[in-house]
Design an enzyme around this catalytic site. Structure first.
Site, PDB file in Angstrom:
ATOM      1  N   CYS A  83       0.856  -1.185   0.000  1.00 40.75           N
ATOM      2  CA  CYS A  83       0.000   0.000   0.000  1.00 40.75           C
ATOM      3  C   CYS A  83       0.887   1.229   0.000  1.00 40.75           C
ATOM      4  O   CYS A  83       1.570   1.513   0.994  1.00 40.75           O
ATOM      5  CB  CYS A  83      -0.938   0.011   1.205  1.00 40.75           C
ATOM      6  SG  CYS A  83      -2.027   1.458   1.253  1.00 40.75           S
ATOM      7  N   HIS A 117      -2.156  -4.838 -10.536  1.00 41.95           N
ATOM      8  CA  HIS A 117      -2.991  -3.766 -11.089  1.00 41.95           C
ATOM      9  C   HIS A 117      -3.245  -4.004 -12.572  1.00 41.95           C
ATOM     10  O   HIS A 117      -2.365  -4.477 -13.301  1.00 41.95           O
ATOM     11  CB  HIS A 117      -2.298  -2.405 -10.950  1.00 41.95           C
ATOM     12  CG  HIS A 117      -2.258  -1.888  -9.555  1.00 41.95           C
ATOM     13  ND1 HIS A 117      -3.174  -0.992  -9.061  1.00 41.95           N
ATOM     14  CD2 HIS A 117      -1.400  -2.141  -8.534  1.00 41.95           C
ATOM     15  CE1 HIS A 117      -2.895  -0.712  -7.802  1.00 41.95           C
ATOM     16  NE2 HIS A 117      -1.809  -1.406  -7.451  1.00 41.95           N
ATOM     17  N   GLU A 151     -10.073  -0.243  -5.609  1.00 37.59           N
ATOM     18  CA  GLU A 151      -9.040  -0.963  -4.885  1.00 37.59           C
ATOM     19  C   GLU A 151      -9.548  -2.322  -4.418  1.00 37.59           C
ATOM     20  O   GLU A 151     -10.621  -2.420  -3.811  1.00 37.59           O
ATOM     21  CB  GLU A 151      -8.571  -0.129  -3.689  1.00 37.59           C
ATOM     22  CG  GLU A 151      -7.274  -0.613  -3.099  1.00 37.59           C
ATOM     23  CD  GLU A 151      -6.615   0.426  -2.209  1.00 37.59           C
ATOM     24  OE1 GLU A 151      -5.734   0.022  -1.427  1.00 37.59           O
ATOM     25  OE2 GLU A 151      -6.973   1.610  -2.278  1.00 37.59           O
ATOM     26  N   CYS A 184      -4.780   5.952  -4.390  1.00 39.80           N
ATOM     27  CA  CYS A 184      -4.115   4.654  -4.325  1.00 39.80           C
ATOM     28  C   CYS A 184      -2.679   4.848  -4.791  1.00 39.80           C
ATOM     29  O   CYS A 184      -2.438   5.107  -5.979  1.00 39.80           O
ATOM     30  CB  CYS A 184      -4.832   3.625  -5.191  1.00 39.80           C
ATOM     31  SG  CYS A 184      -4.044   1.996  -5.183  1.00 39.80           S
TER      32      CYS A 184
END
Length: 270
Positions: A74, A151, A200, A209
């Site tokens: 994160c 991602h 997310e 993010c």
């Protein structure tokens, strides 16, 4: 047992931070993480962050999404814990070791090197991750990047008209992504500027993010959509500066802040 916490945020992406480096805490399971993150009956946050001792770094950061699932990385939380720690440090995460360095009002994070192999994302089967031959209701041809967590990035003309609240969970849980995925919709607004919205994994729509900004910047650079290796990524909560260095490292710079501190009774949530 009374447990102190620090509520922090990075561009509105908010965290409850528990510091167990000096005094270990009992194990945290999925149900407890979900209860603490609940905005009605808990403290409320996008992610619960647990700091622990480490054998290979200055300390370890564990990350639990609002749904209780533990994830690898994160970026916004990394800036927050840099401020909390107060000095440059090596931080062990499940996605790899990162370097955090506090600055005035924020931090610079060395997020490590991006990964592009289909098995490194991971995907369910082999394909080109720079322009994936897949689509969902008009969102087509995404790029995939792993920056400690997975991602997919769709480049669009207008991020605001994409129904990300509906398509985000569909893509996140598609069978193509065995570990689920974070979903980014991005618009290249200029040679050094990208507008970005993110669904997310395990948390939903978020104001910011950090790993999404890193993944999107790298994908745009690989596709030649921006002019160099430094870009400003504008998210609903604010702007992050992303650099992909000649040494293949991703550097993220941006703000973070402490919202408040408090404590809770462990048995109320365990």
């Amino acid at each position: 047992m009374r447990v102190p916490f620090t509520k922090m945020h990075g561009l509105g992406n908010d965290f409850v931070v528990l510091d167990a480096r000096a005094e270990p805490l009992p194990p945290i399971d999925r149900a407890m993480a979900r209860a603490l993150a609940d905005r009605r009956i808990g403290i409320g946050c996008d992610q619960l962050i647990l700091l622990e001792g480490s054998d290979c770094a200055d300390f370890r950061m564990r990350i639990f999404n609002a749904d209780g699932g533990e994830v690898e990385a994160c970026g916004n939380a990394s800036r927050a814990i840099a401020l909390l720690h107060g000095a440059k440090a090596q931080v062990e995460t499940s996605g790899g070791t990162i370097t955090v360095e506090p600055m005035d009002g924020g931090a610079r994070i060395d997020m490590g090197t991006p990964r592009f192999g289909w098995e490194e994302i991971p995907l369910a089967y082999a394909m080109d991750t720079l322009s994936m031959p897949v689509g969902w209701e008009g969102l087509e041809g995404p790029a995939a990047v792993n920056v400690g967590n997975p991602h997919v990035i769709f480049f669009v003309e207008d991020t605001g008209i994409v129904p990300l609240d509906r398509l985000g969970p569909l893509i996140e849980r598609d069978a193509l992504f065995p570990e689920r995925v974070n979903v980014n919709v991005a618009h290249v607004a200029g040679p050094e500027t990208i507008d970005l919205r993110v669904w997310e994994r395990g948390a939903g729509l978020t104001r910011a993010c950090g790993t999404g900004a890193c993944a999107t910047a790298v994908a745009a650079m690989r596709r030649g959509l921006v002019s160099g290796r430094k870009v400003a990524v504008n998210l609903p909560g604010g702007t992050l500066d992303i650099e992909w260095t000649s040494g293949d490292r991703i550097l993220m710079t941006g703000p973070a802040a402490t919202s408040f501190t408090g404590s809770f009774e462990w048995s109320d949530y365990a």
